[in-house]
Design an enzyme around this catalytic site. Structure first.
Site, short mmCIF file in Angstrom:
data_model
loop_
_atom_site.label_atom_id
_atom_site.label_comp_id
_atom_site.label_asym_id
_atom_site.label_seq_id
_atom_site.Cartn_x
_atom_site.Cartn_y
_atom_site.Cartn_z
CG ASN A 7 -1.11 -2.78 1.34
OD1 ASN A 7 -1.54 -3.13 2.43
ND2 ASN A 7 -0.97 -1.87 1.26
CG HIS A 10 -5.07 -4.57 7.20
ND1 HIS A 10 -4.58 -3.79 8.84
CD2 HIS A 10 -6.12 -4.18 6.65
CE1 HIS A 10 -4.77 -3.02 7.78
NE2 HIS A 10 -5.69 -2.80 6.73
CG HIS A 43 1.86 2.51 5.10
ND1 HIS A 43 0.87 3.40 5.50
CD2 HIS A 43 3.40 3.56 5.60
CE1 HIS A 43 1.43 3.82 5.93
NE2 HIS A 43 2.43 4.62 5.41
NE ARG A 45 0.43 4.23 10.24
CZ ARG A 45 -0.63 5.16 9.38
NH1 ARG A 45 -1.35 3.72 8.20
NH2 ARG A 45 -0.68 5.78 9.66
NE ARG A 49 -1.10 2.39 12.60
CZ ARG A 49 -1.73 3.68 12.52
NH1 ARG A 49 -2.75 3.06 12.27
NH2 ARG A 49 -1.43 5.04 12.77
CD GLU A 70 0.90 2.14 0.23
OE1 GLU A 70 0.22 2.31 1.86
OE2 GLU A 70 0.26 1.86 0.21
CB THR A 101 -3.71 6.22 3.86
OG1 THR A 101 -2.32 5.46 4.62
CG2 THR A 101 -2.90 8.04 3.28
CD GLU A 151 -1.86 4.40 -4.84
OE1 GLU A 151 -0.68 3.18 -4.91
OE2 GLU A 151 -2.32 3.12 -4.44
CG HIS A 191 -7.07 4.16 0.84
ND1 HIS A 191 -8.71 4.35 1.29
CD2 HIS A 191 -5.89 4.21 1.34
CE1 HIS A 191 -7.65 4.42 2.18
NE2 HIS A 191 -6.54 4.45 2.58
N1 PXP Z 1 -3.19 2.62 -1.26
C1 PXP Z 1 -2.03 3.84 -0.20
C2 PXP Z 1 -1.51 4.82 -0.83
C3 PXP Z 1 -2.99 2.98 0.87
O1 PXP Z 1 -2.53 4.08 1.94
C4 PXP Z 1 -3.45 1.49 0.72
C5 PXP Z 1 -3.88 1.52 2.61
O2 PXP Z 1 -2.60 1.38 2.68
C6 PXP Z 1 -4.05 0.99 0.24
C7 PXP Z 1 -3.94 1.46 -1.39
C8 PXP Z 1 -4.95 0.05 -0.16
O3 PXP Z 1 -5.98 0.28 0.72
P1 PXP Z 1 -7.05 -0.66 1.56
O4 PXP Z 1 -6.72 -1.75 2.81
O5 PXP Z 1 -8.00 0.50 1.88
O6 PXP Z 1 -7.08 -1.11 -0.19
#
Ligand code: PXP
Length: 239
Positions: A7, A10, A43, A45, A49, A70, A101, A151, A191
């Site tokens: 992901n 960031h 994601h 949003r 953001r 996402e 999330t 997921e 997550h």
């Molecule tokens: N899966 C989903 C559905 C999420 O919303 C997120 C956070 O954007 C992640 C995985 C990844 O989480 P993390 O950034 O804590 O690894």
């Protein structure tokens, strides 16, 4: 062996801190793939953001592995997904004020609405996953609304304060995985997963792909994205 979806939200968060053009999540996605990522997750949003519409369009053209979008189950996002066509859409709940999330999607309470969105996306040729807590009722509901994948939200496991609480959460995840597999759902998880806690979840088996963002990008700031992705791929491989 389970797969790793990186992901890259960031990377865009850092870009947005100055409102400029760098670092570019599109470049990050390519580096993550070269380092062994099996997929790229973003994601989009409602408030844009971090990831924005330009990122999504370019990533659709450049990602060579799998692009997982996402998104909230809103009409705006469904229209965007149907026009851009990511390989997979993962439906997540979205609150404006949250830092990330917070919980899984309450599929059970919104069966009809979720079923309609799942069908629209699938009709567009997109594989649909639902981000749910490791709760047997939510897994059953996800199957009923026709999702291809779930997921499993690993946040409560990641936040567990002691060994006992962590074991209890791990058991919930294991039960949700078993039920999902029995129902014929594909299983992803994510997550709060990091370089320490991934070992226990990856050792459970039955999970096809982990979606990991914050810990990988945090490590990448210090050691580089290539090394950060390779380290996580190895941990999943040898769990
Ligand atoms: N899966 C989903 C559905 C999420 O919303 C997120 C956070 O954007 C992640 C995985 C990844 O989480 P993390 O950034 O804590 O690894």
């Amino acid at each position: 062996m389970a797969k790793l979806g990186v992901n890259i939200d960031h990377v865009a968060t850092i870009r947005q801190a100055r409102g400029g053009e760098e670092p570019d999540p599109v470049a990050a996605a390519t580096l993550a793939e070269l380092a062994g990522a099996d997929g790229i997750t973003i994601h989009l949003r409602e408030d844009r953001r971090h990831i924005n519409d330009r990122d999504l369009k370019l990533l659709r053209q450049t990602v060579k592995t799998k692009l997982n979008l996402e998104m909230a189950a809103t009409a705006e996002m469904v229209a965007i997904a149907l026009s851009v066509k990511p390989d997979m859409c993962t439906l997540v709940p979205e609150k404006r004020q949250e830092l990330t999330t917070e919980g899984g999607l309450d599929v059970r309470m919104a069966m009809q609405g979720v079923a309609e969105v799942v069908e629209k996306l699938q009709d567009g040729g997109i594989v649909v996953s639902l981000f749910v807590d490791p709760d047997t009722d939510q897994v059953k509901a996800s199957n009923k609304v026709g999702a291809d994948y779930i997921e499993i939200h690993t946040g409560a496991f990641a936040d567990a304060k002691d060994w006992k609480a962590e074991q209890a959460e791990l058991e919930r995840i294991e039960n949700a995985v078993k039920l999902g597999v029995k129902l014929g759902l594909g299983i992803n998880a994510g997550h709060g997963l990091n370089y320490t806690n991934i070992k226990k979840v990856a050792a459970l088996g039955g999970i096809e792909e982990f979606n990991i963002g914050h810990s990988i990008i945090s490590r990448a700031v210090l050691v580089g994205l290539d090394r950060a992705v390779r380290d996580m791929v190895d941990l999943i491989k040898y769990a």
